[in-house]
Design a protein around this motif. Structure first.
Motif, short mmCIF file in Angstrom:
data_model
loop_
_atom_site.label_atom_id
_atom_site.label_comp_id
_atom_site.label_asym_id
_atom_site.label_seq_id
_atom_site.Cartn_x
_atom_site.Cartn_y
_atom_site.Cartn_z
N ARG A 7 2.04 -9.33 -10.65
CA ARG A 7 3.01 -8.30 -11.00
C ARG A 7 4.19 -8.29 -10.04
N ASN B 39 1.55 3.39 -11.09
CA ASN B 39 1.01 2.52 -10.05
C ASN B 39 0.46 1.23 -10.65
N ALA B 40 -0.29 1.36 -11.75
CA ALA B 40 -0.90 0.18 -12.36
C ALA B 40 0.16 -0.75 -12.95
N ILE B 41 1.24 -0.16 -13.51
CA ILE B 41 2.29 -1.00 -14.10
C ILE B 41 2.97 -1.84 -13.02
N GLY C 294 -0.56 -3.36 -10.44
CA GLY C 294 -1.78 -3.94 -10.98
C GLY C 294 -2.97 -3.03 -10.88
N ASN C 295 -4.13 -3.56 -11.24
CA ASN C 295 -5.32 -2.72 -11.34
C ASN C 295 -6.18 -2.76 -10.08
N GLY C 296 -5.64 -3.26 -8.98
CA GLY C 296 -6.40 -3.26 -7.74
C GLY C 296 -6.87 -4.64 -7.32
N THR C 297 -6.92 -5.58 -8.25
CA THR C 297 -7.31 -6.93 -7.84
C THR C 297 -6.09 -7.64 -7.28
N SER D 213 0.84 -1.20 0.00
CA SER D 213 0.00 0.00 0.00
C SER D 213 0.87 1.24 0.00
N GLY E 298 -10.32 0.31 -9.59
CA GLY E 298 -9.15 -0.17 -8.85
C GLY E 298 -9.48 -1.33 -7.94
N GLY E 299 -10.43 -2.15 -8.32
CA GLY E 299 -10.76 -3.33 -7.52
C GLY E 299 -11.93 -4.07 -8.15
N ASN E 300 -12.14 -5.30 -7.68
CA ASN E 300 -13.24 -6.09 -8.21
C ASN E 300 -14.57 -5.62 -7.64
N ASN F 21 -1.10 7.29 -11.94
CA ASN F 21 -1.98 6.13 -12.00
C ASN F 21 -1.42 5.03 -12.90
N ALA F 22 -0.80 5.44 -14.01
CA ALA F 22 -0.23 4.45 -14.91
C ALA F 22 0.96 3.74 -14.26
N LEU G 49 -1.03 6.71 3.73
CA LEU G 49 -0.30 5.75 2.91
C LEU G 49 -1.07 4.46 2.70
N ILE H 75 1.68 -3.34 -20.86
CA ILE H 75 1.81 -3.76 -19.45
C ILE H 75 0.93 -2.95 -18.51
N ILE H 76 0.29 -1.90 -19.00
CA ILE H 76 -0.68 -1.22 -18.12
C ILE H 76 -1.94 -2.08 -18.09
N PRO H 77 -2.34 -2.56 -16.93
CA PRO H 77 -3.49 -3.45 -16.90
C PRO H 77 -4.79 -2.70 -17.17
N ALA H 78 -5.78 -3.44 -17.70
CA ALA H 78 -7.10 -2.84 -17.92
C ALA H 78 -7.69 -2.48 -16.57
N ASN I 227 -12.18 -4.37 -2.44
CA ASN I 227 -10.98 -3.99 -1.66
C ASN I 227 -11.11 -2.59 -1.06
#
Lengths: 541, 246
Positions: free
Chosen positions: A184, A169-171, A174-177, A152, B230-232, A166-167, B151, B54-57, B98
């Motif tokens: 990753r 962070n996602a790289i 990941g996308n939050g899951t 976190s 940013g989460g499921n 945001n990009a 944080l 590599i940027i995730p959807a 999440n």
């Protein structure tokens, strides 16, 4: 050799590819004698790295990004010797990081960044960054309490990157899951290690090209310090091979021994625990090698003026930038510490900041809920030690220049003082464990640490007063052939005995595995001992 | 390097002399430059592809769902099932899996419900928002994100210390990670940093004895590009279950 200086004017790539030197180069004999271990700190990092790669590949068979904590726990509790595999991989990384710091500091203080090793130094600093990166992505992979806090925080820092937060962070995260996060982390961990491997190869070939950094007195303490192959140098095989194997077994023994001993210490602080933290533990501090970053984030001015990204840039980026440009700041040709006193003082101050911030973070992270640090405390922390160190270094430098004080091997003194600082910090932690938390196990540890600290203090005072003068002269003696035979047979019998003994241990619990690990480490040390004796008997070293 | 070879071959066929290009260093540097240019162009194209791939959807939901708060067995929770000044951490996830949120029934030091008014919350960073205030028969039930805005630490590192306890954090939400403290009685506003943002408030409604959640107000939930991504998504579209941490 006569045209070597001419060849050197060509670029490094053409030199390495078109006229390769014997690889690895032959090295002076003093590197294999007493005190010569300081020339092998890089080799020791390499050993730890190899150990990490091998155990890491084994762990790869067990890791499930869809079930990170569960698969780590299953490895520790259900797989035979799994806990040794996981805990030594963790401690192998700790040992590697510690050795990287030692390698860096040693080369900093002897001035190894000077001509012709500027690029070699810079690749080394990049390797430090990659090592810490690989370590971060490694320890967050198990999905325990520490890992969750770290991801976190890491993702907050990444998300604070201007414009592309945001990009970024996602790289990395990941996308939050959870699945994309842990896939990753695994991916980046391996990518970082791969990059370490590639850059290490470059670093290694540069080291071969530039030769080892010879001892100061052989080059009159002047850069460029280059070692020239002399006819009396011993062939690489078997002399260096035997020496390196001895070192290798000692490094691996340490990597296996430390976590195995810690695994038997039930109330070990969670940041030092060799196993994933239980989900019920409240853990709010990162592992020791990132504690300094953690502390900076709760400085008052830092949190009100900056976001975590700029905090990190300031407190991690600035020292790194300094390390990267030091070859171009300290341009004098002198390798004498007293001529480079400003850089010596800066180096010592940096070490004090690093150790101090880490200790501060550790003690306050455990002792009490952390509070924001007022600006005046931050100012005291940063200014007082710096002023004292600069003053002290300046005075020592003056005494040396006036011939009032002679320090034959100042880096030995620095190392001992540094070790002393480390052990006093550890004993401080154990005093706290012992008297505040009433932890019975901490008391003997505390006594041992305080004893070591005291011994180191006596040694450093003895060096300063000139009573004790460590040097390269004086060969270690395992005097007579007879004693060698007796010692070797004892080591041999000991390893056989331990091997039989540990073969009765059932590898079904972390505790049993820890006993097994201790036995294994003893055998590795015995092997190192036998190699040492062999070197004495057969190679005359 | 490829370019250089081709150039040489061209020379060959035209003038029948294969001259080493040493003679004209300008020509050689030009070819080198073109080579660098082409390699650079290739790298730029590949890098763009690499970065984009590599940027995730992004995952998430498109709008805030209306969900009833239920217990673990699926029954709507009642005011009585929530204890006043409970030290046990009661959480529910909303609007994504999440994104945990505190569910608090606030009381005074004597354990009596306290009515929580709707106020304007001013953040240290200068932004502000209007808190929804307490809900329920005593207007004492509030909810906020349980992810620290500094944080991103989560319970149990961040938790509510009821006013019935002693110590500096009584009646506050405090995060052990870096010491951020929030006041749930005043729209979860910041009491002490390092955080500069209040905890995002969950907008609840109280209807026929049931609690429903329908929106979030205040800062964006920490660690998320928006509250809804940013989460499921949650598994149910009608309810979200509360759970506890000791």
């Amino acid at each position: 050799m006569s045209d070597e200086s001419e060849i050197r004017k060509e670029n490094m790539i053409s030199q390495i590819m078109n006229s390769p030197q014997p690889l690895p180069r032959r090295v002076p004999d003093y590197m294999r004698k007493k005190g010569g271990i300081w020339y092998w700190t890089g080799a020791m990092v390499m050993f730890a790295f190899f150990y990490e790669v091998i155990t890491g590949l084994v762990l790869l068979f067990f890791y499930q990004p869809s079930n990170p904590f569960g698969s780590s726990e299953a490895l520790v509790y259900n797989v035979p010797f799994g806990s040794i595999m996981l805990s030594t991989h963790l401690y192998g990384a700790y040992v590697m990081i510690a050795l990287v710091y030692i390698h860096l500091l040693r080369n900093y203080f002897v001035g190894a960044y000077k001509k012709p090793r500027e690029m070699q130094w810079i690749t080394g600093v990049l390797l430090l960054v990659l090592t810490l990166g690989a370590a971060f992505f490694g320890y967050t992979m198990d999905g325990d309490v520490l890992a969750k806090a770290a991801t976190s925080i890491g993702s907050t820092i990444a998300a604070g990157t201007p414009y592309i937060g945001n990009a970024v962070n996602a790289i990395f995260f990941g996308n939050g899951t959870a699945l994309s996060l842990y896939s990753r982390l695994l991916g980046w961990h391996i990518v970082m290690v791969l990059l370490i491997g590639v850059l290490f190869a470059v670093h290694f070939f540069m080291a071969e090209y530039n030769t080892i950094m010879p001892r100061g007195k052989d080059v009159n303490y002047r850069a460029p310090a280059v070692d020239t192959d002399k006819p009396e140098y011993k062939p690489w095989y078997p002399h260096n091979l035997a020496f390196m194997m001895e070192l290798f077994f000692i490094v691996v023994a340490a990597i296996v021994l430390i976590p195995s001993v810690f695994a038997l210490w039930p109330s070990i602080p969670v940041v030092f625990s060799p196993f994933p933290a239980s989900p019920t533990v409240i853990a709010n501090t990162p592992p020791w090698f990132l504690l300094f970053v953690y502390k900076e984030l709760d400085f008052n001015f830092a949190s009100t003026l900056l976001n975590p990204f700029w905090d990190t840039v300031l407190f991690v980026g600035a020292p790194l930038l300094y390390l990267l440009i030091i070859p171009y700041l300290d341009r004098s040709s002198s390798l004498m510490l007293s001529d480079r006193w400003i850089f010596v003082a800066l180096g010592v101050t940096g070490v004090v900041y690093l150790v101090g911030l880490s200790t501060w973070a550790f003690v306050y992270g455990v002792l009490q809920p952390t509070m924001i640090v007022p600006n005046y405390q931050v100012a005291i922390f940063f200014f007082v030690p710096a002023v004292l160190i600069f003053l002290f270094t300046y005075l020592v430098r003056n005494s040396i220049h006036l011939n009032k004080l002679k320090l034959k091997r100042p880096e030995v003194l620095f190392t001992i003082v540094g070790l002393m600082g480390f052990f006093s910090v550890v004993s401080g932690i154990l005093i706290y464990e012992s008297y505040v938390l009433h932890d019975a196990y901490a008391l003997p540890g505390m006594a041992a640490m305080l004893t070591i600290t005291a011994i180191l203090a006596v040694i450093s005072v003895a060096i300063i007063l000139g009573i004790f003068n460590p040097g390269y002269s004086g060969d270690t003696v395992l005097a007579t052939p007879k004693t060698r035979i007796i010692a070797a047979s004892m080591f041999g019998a000991l390893s056989l005995f331990i091997a039989i003994e540990v073969s009765f241990i059932k590898p079904d619990s972390p505790t049993n595995n820890a006993y097994y690990g201790i036995g294994l480490a003893m055998i590795l040390l015995a092997v190192a001992g036998i190699i040492r004796i062999y070197r004495g008997e057969s190679l005359g070293e | 390097m490829d370019l250089g070879d081709k150039k040489d071959i061209k020379n060959d066929t035209k003038s029948e002399v294969r001259e080493p290009s040493v003679k004209d260093s300008g020509r050689r540097s030009f070819i080198k430059m073109m080579g660098v240019l082409a390699v650079g162009a290739g790298l730029a194209v590949s890098l763009r592809g690499l970065v984009q791939s590599i940027i995730p959807a992004s995952v998430g939901v498109t709008s805030f769902p209306d969900l009833t708060l239920v217990d673990q067995s699926g029954n709507p929770i009642t005011t009585d099932s929530l204890k006043v000044n409970d030290y046990t951490i009661v959480l529910f996830n909303y609007p994504l899996q999440n994104e945990p949120n505190f569910l608090l029934r606030l009381g005074d030091a004597n354990g009596n419900d306290v009515e929580i008014p709707s106020i304007t919350v001013h953040n240290p960073d200068g932004s502000s928002f209007t808190s929804p205030g307490g809900k329920g028969p005593y207007k004492s039930v509030v909810a906020s994100s349980a992810i620290c805005e500094h944080l991103g630490c989560t319970p149990p590192n961040i938790r509510f210390y009821p006013p019935t306890m002693t110590g500096p954090f009584a009646g506050k939400i405090h995060c052990d990670c870096h010491g951020s403290t929030y006041d749930p009685y005043k729209g979860f506003q910041v009491v002490t940093g390092p955080t500069v943002l209040a905890l995002p408030n969950v907008v609840m409604t109280y209807d026929n004895g049931n609690y429903k959640v329908s929106n979030m107000v205040g800062p964006t939930i920490h660690g998320h590009p928006t509250d809804l991504t940013g989460g499921n998504p949650l598994s149910s579209t009608t309810s979200t279950a509360i759970y506890t941490l000791s």
